[in-house]
Write an enzyme that holds these catalytic residues in place. Structure first.
Site, short mmCIF file in Angstrom:
data_model
loop_
_atom_site.label_atom_id
_atom_site.label_comp_id
_atom_site.label_asym_id
_atom_site.label_seq_id
_atom_site.Cartn_x
_atom_site.Cartn_y
_atom_site.Cartn_z
N GLY A 238 109.12 1.87 108.79
CA GLY A 238 109.91 1.01 107.92
C GLY A 238 109.58 -0.46 107.93
N GLY A 290 104.23 3.55 108.00
CA GLY A 290 103.29 3.90 106.94
C GLY A 290 102.87 2.64 106.19
N CYS A 358 102.59 4.85 76.73
CA CYS A 358 103.61 4.74 75.69
C CYS A 358 105.01 4.77 76.27
CB CYS A 358 103.45 5.88 74.69
SG CYS A 358 101.79 5.98 74.09
N GLU A 359 105.35 3.75 77.05
CA GLU A 359 106.69 3.63 77.63
C GLU A 359 106.86 2.16 77.92
OE1 GLU A 359 108.63 5.75 80.44
OE2 GLU A 359 107.52 7.61 80.21
#
Ligand SMILES: *Cc1c(COP(=O)(O)O)cnc(C)c1O
Length: 434
Positions: A238, A290, A358-359
């Protein structure tokens, strides 16, 4: 700190000119710095000096086989979350024996695969899961090593989609029910209690929530050691990275210039705060970072397709899109965007940086100040090493991007750009449509 910097006018990764990489392999392409990953790993390890610490890189952040091999060579184990990730560890020539298996919904087949490869431990998220792991271990004729994930109910003060340590999300067992869960676990004949686990969230930029969580669960951890002889405590991952001043944060000078109360979390601060709390427990400490390990070690290269000037609004249309890097669309996250060729004689431009999908969500940045760039020039999206390629999709039948690893002055393709043929290779037109 990281190894992306301008040499002259050109952005380099270590000693490699990124424009040369873009030219050779095309775009969009992820480029990673081996030296940055190694430095992150070593700094964290050094920050934890005095503990019997084992880093288990949370491979869901970036699971390219070359990167897994790099971390394995450094001595890292892995925090993995699926049968596919077990197979990746094996394919990278690394060892599952130093790895832990997390996740709320492990299937019987995944549990079996983990047992066959002698997983270090399962991190168990619920009582039904204890029963399932016990059952599979029984059919395999082995004992399954386990740790139970405790939900310490602390607020990580991060984005809602990546906070995991509050009582109202799906992860772990609340501290007040944890003793009962261990009592249940000890009765199963095919389980061995090895440890205890927690993970409170992602992209934490201060050490306080980590300290609070460790302080909150430590008395219980000490009790587990007495009662069951547990040998390890996994404190999860984290640790956050710098997104806003990503490029500048490559230099120590930037860190030195930050006021002490605003300095983002470093592995040194993290270690200094946690080692004194953890050492008295006398347990092996596992860490599952990570994002911290790979986030600032990657950049996404994109080509400018058009500079579209509108009334009161400019758009920089690039050839990377939300399918390649979904974080801005999914988490409203910020990525610094820099030109690969810096030219101080250019004017500044304020533009929305958008992809071709297309968004309207396919937008990397709104009203971003950037040096004026035109068609055919390249941009770099900084801090894209974690949850970038790993979360990419083929939306709009856009093949997966290429990936390149740099080490010093050499670089190699570690994942070829996906071809159309590969994308549709599993698809069939059924007989009844022919
Ligand atoms: C995702 C995850 C991690 C890694 O989180 P980072 O923020 O990338 O460090 C570690 N442990 C568990 C259990 C996770 O789910």
């Amino acid at each position: 700190m990281h190894h992306f910097h301008y040499t002259g006018h050109d952005l380099h990764c270590e000693s490699v000119d990124l424009a040369a990489v873009a030219k050779l392999y095309g775009t969009p392409t992820y480029v990673y710095s081996a030296a940055t990953m190694e430095e992150n790993y070593r700094r964290l390890q050094k920050g934890l000096a005095g503990l019997d610490a084992q880093l288990c890189y949370a491979m869901k952040a970036n699971s390219n086989l070359a990167i897994l091999r790099h971390f394995a060579n450094l001595g890292s184990g892995f925090d993995l979350v699926s049968g596919g990730e077990i197979r990746r560890v094996l394919a990278a020539g690394a060892d599952v024996k130093r790895s832990v298996f997390a996740g709320v919904g492990k299937t019987e087949a995944e549990i079996k695969l983990a047992l066959e490869n002698e997983i270090f431990a399962f991190h168990v998220e619920s009582e039904p899961e204890l029963a399932r792991i016990n059952h599979v271990a029984g059919t395999c004729g082995v004992k399954a090593p386990i740790a139970i994930r405790i939900n310490p109910d602390v607020d990580a003060h991060t984005h809602a989609k990546i906070t995991t340590g509050k009582s109202d999300n799906k992860f772990g067992i609340p501290l007040k029910h944890a003793a009962a869960a261990y009592e249940a676990a000890v009765k199963y004949p095919h389980l061995t209690i090895k440890g205890v686990q927690m993970h409170i969230g992602s992209q934490l930029t201060s050490v306080e929530p980590f300290v609070e969580a460790v302080q909150k669960v430590s008395p219980f951890v000490a009790e587990l050691k007495k009662k069951y002889g547990i040998t390890y405590f996994s404190i999860g991952g984290g640790m956050g990275i710098v997104y806003r001043d990503a490029l500048a944060s490559g230099d120590q000078a930037w860190w030195d210039a930050q006021p002490a109360d605003q300095r983002p979390l470093t592995p040194e601060t993290y270690g200094a705060a946690l080692v004194p709390l953890l050492k008295p427990l006398g347990l092996k400490i596992l860490l599952e970072h990570g994002r911290f390990m790979v986030g600032n070690a990657g950049v996404l290269l994109a080509r400018v397709e058009h500079l579209k000037r509108g009334a009161g609004k400019n758009f920089l249309v690039v050839d990377a899109a939300m399918n390649d890097l979904v974080r801005p669309a999914m988490y409203e996250s910020f990525h610094e965007i820099v030109p690969l060729h810096r030219d101080s004689s250019r004017r500044a431009l304020t533009a929305d940086v958008v992809g071709p999908i297309c968004e309207s969500g396919d937008c990397f940045a709104k009203d971003r100040q950037i040096q004026e760039v035109g068609e055919g020039e390249h941009l770099g999206f900084m801090s894209a090493g974690a949850y970038g390629y790993a979360m990419a999709s083929r939306y709009n039948t856009r093949g997966m991007a290429a990936e390149v690893l740099v080490k010093g002055s050499t670089f190699e393709l570690i994942n070829a750009r996906e071809s159309f043929e590969h994308m549709v290779s599993g698809e069939r037109i059924p007989a009844f449509l022919k």
